[in-house]
Design a protein around this motif. Structure first.
Motif, PDB file in Angstrom:
ATOM      1  N   SER A  11       0.843  -1.192   0.000  1.00 45.76           N
ATOM      2  CA  SER A  11       0.000   0.000   0.000  1.00 45.76           C
ATOM      3  C   SER A  11       0.876   1.239   0.000  1.00 45.76           C
ATOM      4  N   VAL A  12       0.490   2.222  -0.783  1.00 46.26           N
ATOM      5  CA  VAL A  12       1.276   3.441  -0.907  1.00 46.26           C
ATOM      6  C   VAL A  12       0.332   4.601  -1.186  1.00 46.26           C
ATOM      7  N   GLN A  13       0.741   5.794  -0.812  1.00 46.28           N
ATOM      8  CA  GLN A  13      -0.057   6.977  -1.104  1.00 46.28           C
ATOM      9  C   GLN A  13       0.174   7.420  -2.543  1.00 46.28           C
ATOM     10  N   ALA A  14      -0.805   8.112  -3.084  1.00 42.50           N
ATOM     11  CA  ALA A  14      -0.690   8.642  -4.444  1.00 42.50           C
ATOM     12  C   ALA A  14       0.572   9.484  -4.568  1.00 42.50           C
ATOM     13  N   GLY A  15       1.262   9.284  -5.689  1.00 38.99           N
ATOM     14  CA  GLY A  15       2.513   9.983  -5.908  1.00 38.99           C
ATOM     15  C   GLY A  15       3.732   9.191  -5.472  1.00 38.99           C
ATOM     16  N   GLY A  16       3.500   8.125  -4.746  1.00 39.36           N
ATOM     17  CA  GLY A  16       4.595   7.305  -4.254  1.00 39.36           C
ATOM     18  C   GLY A  16       5.085   6.299  -5.273  1.00 39.36           C
ATOM     19  N   SER A  17       6.003   5.439  -4.828  1.00 36.58           N
ATOM     20  CA  SER A  17       6.624   4.455  -5.721  1.00 36.58           C
ATOM     21  C   SER A  17       6.614   3.071  -5.089  1.00 36.58           C
ATOM     22  N   LEU A  18       6.590   2.072  -5.949  1.00 33.93           N
ATOM     23  CA  LEU A  18       6.763   0.687  -5.554  1.00 33.93           C
ATOM     24  C   LEU A  18       7.593  -0.012  -6.624  1.00 33.93           C
ATOM     25  N   ARG A  19       8.282  -1.045  -6.215  1.00 25.87           N
ATOM     26  CA  ARG A  19       9.047  -1.853  -7.166  1.00 25.87           C
ATOM     27  C   ARG A  19       8.620  -3.308  -7.032  1.00 25.87           C
ATOM     28  N   LEU A  20       8.069  -3.849  -8.087  1.00 28.07           N
ATOM     29  CA  LEU A  20       7.664  -5.246  -8.101  1.00 28.07           C
ATOM     30  C   LEU A  20       8.780  -6.087  -8.709  1.00 28.07           C
ATOM     31  N   SER A  21       8.927  -7.289  -8.181  1.00 30.31           N
ATOM     32  CA  SER A  21       9.908  -8.227  -8.711  1.00 30.31           C
ATOM     33  C   SER A  21       9.239  -9.545  -9.045  1.00 30.31           C
ATOM     34  N   GLU A  46      -5.342  -6.668 -17.855  1.00 34.02           N
ATOM     35  CA  GLU A  46      -4.812  -5.760 -18.870  1.00 34.02           C
ATOM     36  C   GLU A  46      -3.287  -5.719 -18.823  1.00 34.02           C
ATOM     37  N   GLY A  47      -2.700  -5.563 -19.999  1.00 35.36           N
ATOM     38  CA  GLY A  47      -1.257  -5.479 -20.090  1.00 35.36           C
ATOM     39  C   GLY A  47      -0.754  -4.155 -19.560  1.00 35.36           C
ATOM     40  N   VAL A  48       0.335  -4.212 -18.811  1.00 38.45           N
ATOM     41  CA  VAL A  48       0.959  -3.017 -18.242  1.00 38.45           C
ATOM     42  C   VAL A  48       2.270  -2.720 -18.961  1.00 38.45           C
ATOM     43  N   ALA A  49       3.148  -3.726 -19.024  1.00 32.60           N
ATOM     44  CA  ALA A  49       4.447  -3.550 -19.660  1.00 32.60           C
ATOM     45  C   ALA A  49       4.996  -4.916 -20.031  1.00 32.60           C
ATOM     46  N   SER A  50       5.805  -4.951 -21.083  1.00 31.86           N
ATOM     47  CA  SER A  50       6.440  -6.197 -21.490  1.00 31.86           C
ATOM     48  C   SER A  50       7.864  -5.914 -21.940  1.00 31.86           C
ATOM     49  N   ILE A  51       8.690  -6.967 -21.892  1.00 31.13           N
ATOM     50  CA  ILE A  51      10.061  -6.847 -22.361  1.00 31.13           C
ATOM     51  C   ILE A  51      10.429  -8.123 -23.091  1.00 31.13           C
ATOM     52  N   ASN A  52      10.927  -7.962 -24.308  1.00 31.18           N
ATOM     53  CA  ASN A  52      11.238  -9.109 -25.139  1.00 31.18           C
ATOM     54  C   ASN A  52      12.669  -9.569 -24.891  1.00 31.18           C
ATOM     55  N   THR A  53      13.045 -10.655 -25.558  1.00 25.67           N
ATOM     56  CA  THR A  53      14.387 -11.202 -25.375  1.00 25.67           C
ATOM     57  C   THR A  53      15.470 -10.252 -25.877  1.00 25.67           C
ATOM     58  N   ILE A  69       9.958  -1.310 -16.972  1.00 24.40           N
ATOM     59  CA  ILE A  69      10.181  -2.751 -16.861  1.00 24.40           C
ATOM     60  C   ILE A  69      11.637  -3.049 -17.195  1.00 24.40           C
ATOM     61  N   SER A  70      12.210  -4.015 -16.497  1.00 23.58           N
ATOM     62  CA  SER A  70      13.592  -4.393 -16.751  1.00 23.58           C
ATOM     63  C   SER A  70      13.767  -5.871 -16.444  1.00 23.58           C
ATOM     64  N   ARG A  71      14.816  -6.460 -17.020  1.00 26.11           N
ATOM     65  CA  ARG A  71      15.106  -7.857 -16.727  1.00 26.11           C
ATOM     66  C   ARG A  71      16.590  -8.001 -16.417  1.00 26.11           C
ATOM     67  N   ASP A  72      16.860  -8.784 -15.394  1.00 29.40           N
ATOM     68  CA  ASP A  72      18.224  -9.077 -14.984  1.00 29.40           C
ATOM     69  C   ASP A  72      18.468 -10.539 -15.316  1.00 29.40           C
ATOM     70  N   GLY A  73      19.123 -10.791 -16.432  1.00 25.76           N
ATOM     71  CA  GLY A  73      19.301 -12.161 -16.876  1.00 25.76           C
ATOM     72  C   GLY A  73      20.111 -13.007 -15.930  1.00 25.76           C
ATOM     73  N   ALA A  74      21.094 -12.400 -15.298  1.00 23.53           N
ATOM     74  CA  ALA A  74      21.963 -13.161 -14.400  1.00 23.53           C
ATOM     75  C   ALA A  74      21.197 -13.656 -13.180  1.00 23.53           C
ATOM     76  N   LYS A  75      20.206 -12.868 -12.740  1.00 31.61           N
ATOM     77  CA  LYS A  75      19.448 -13.223 -11.546  1.00 31.61           C
ATOM     78  C   LYS A  75      18.065 -13.754 -11.869  1.00 31.61           C
ATOM     79  N   ASN A  76      17.738 -13.868 -13.154  1.00 31.10           N
ATOM     80  CA  ASN A  76      16.420 -14.356 -13.556  1.00 31.10           C
ATOM     81  C   ASN A  76      15.297 -13.564 -12.896  1.00 31.10           C
ATOM     82  N   ILE A  77      15.429 -12.253 -12.890  1.00 31.35           N
ATOM     83  CA  ILE A  77      14.435 -11.401 -12.257  1.00 31.35           C
ATOM     84  C   ILE A  77      13.892 -10.393 -13.256  1.00 31.35           C
TER      85      ILE A  77
END
Length: 122
Positions: A11-21, A46-53, A69-77
């Motif tokens: 939960s966060v207030q409007a204007g704030g940030s969160l990072r999903l993994s 609904e689609g939010v963001a995607s990242i291809n290979t 959106i970002s991907r860390d290949g070394a950490k599979n995240i």
């Protein structure tokens, strides 16, 4: 098969940030298109963001300039950095993966899903 486990919601207030993994495991992760979707009760996912290979990204118009959106290949995240959050961003967020994608914003194109993580913006 690919297994996906999301974390980082809250939960966060409007204007704030969160990072999903989204931690991925299973064979062939690097060959999959990865995406984030969201869903609220009574509405379609609904689609939010995607990242291809190759690193190509796609964003829903509603989140452009605010989400990354970002991907860390070394950490599979796969990560989704969400800034300037709005109450309308409140939803269950899901990580998704598949190898053969026509429309990276279409939930029907993805076979593998995580269990979801709740984001609430007030």
């Amino acid at each position: 098969d690919v297994q996906l486990v999301e974390s980082g919601g809250g939960s966060v207030q409007a204007g704030g940030s969160l990072r999903l993994s989204c931690v991925t495991s299973g064979y062939g992760y690097s060959e999959y298109c990865m995406a984030w979707f969201r869903q609220t009760p009574g509405k379609e996912r609904e689609g939010v963001a995607s990242i291809n290979t190759d690193g190509t990204t796609t964003y829903a118009d509603s989140v452009k300039g605010r989400f990354t959106i970002s991907r860390d290949g070394a950490k599979n995240i796969i990560a989704l950095q969400m800034d300037s959050l709005k109450p309308e961003d409140t939803a269950m967020y899901y990580c998704a993966a598949d190898r053969w994608i026509v429309d990276p914003m279409s939930a029907r194109d993805f076979a593998y899903w995580g269990q979801g993580t709740q984001v609430t913006v007030s």
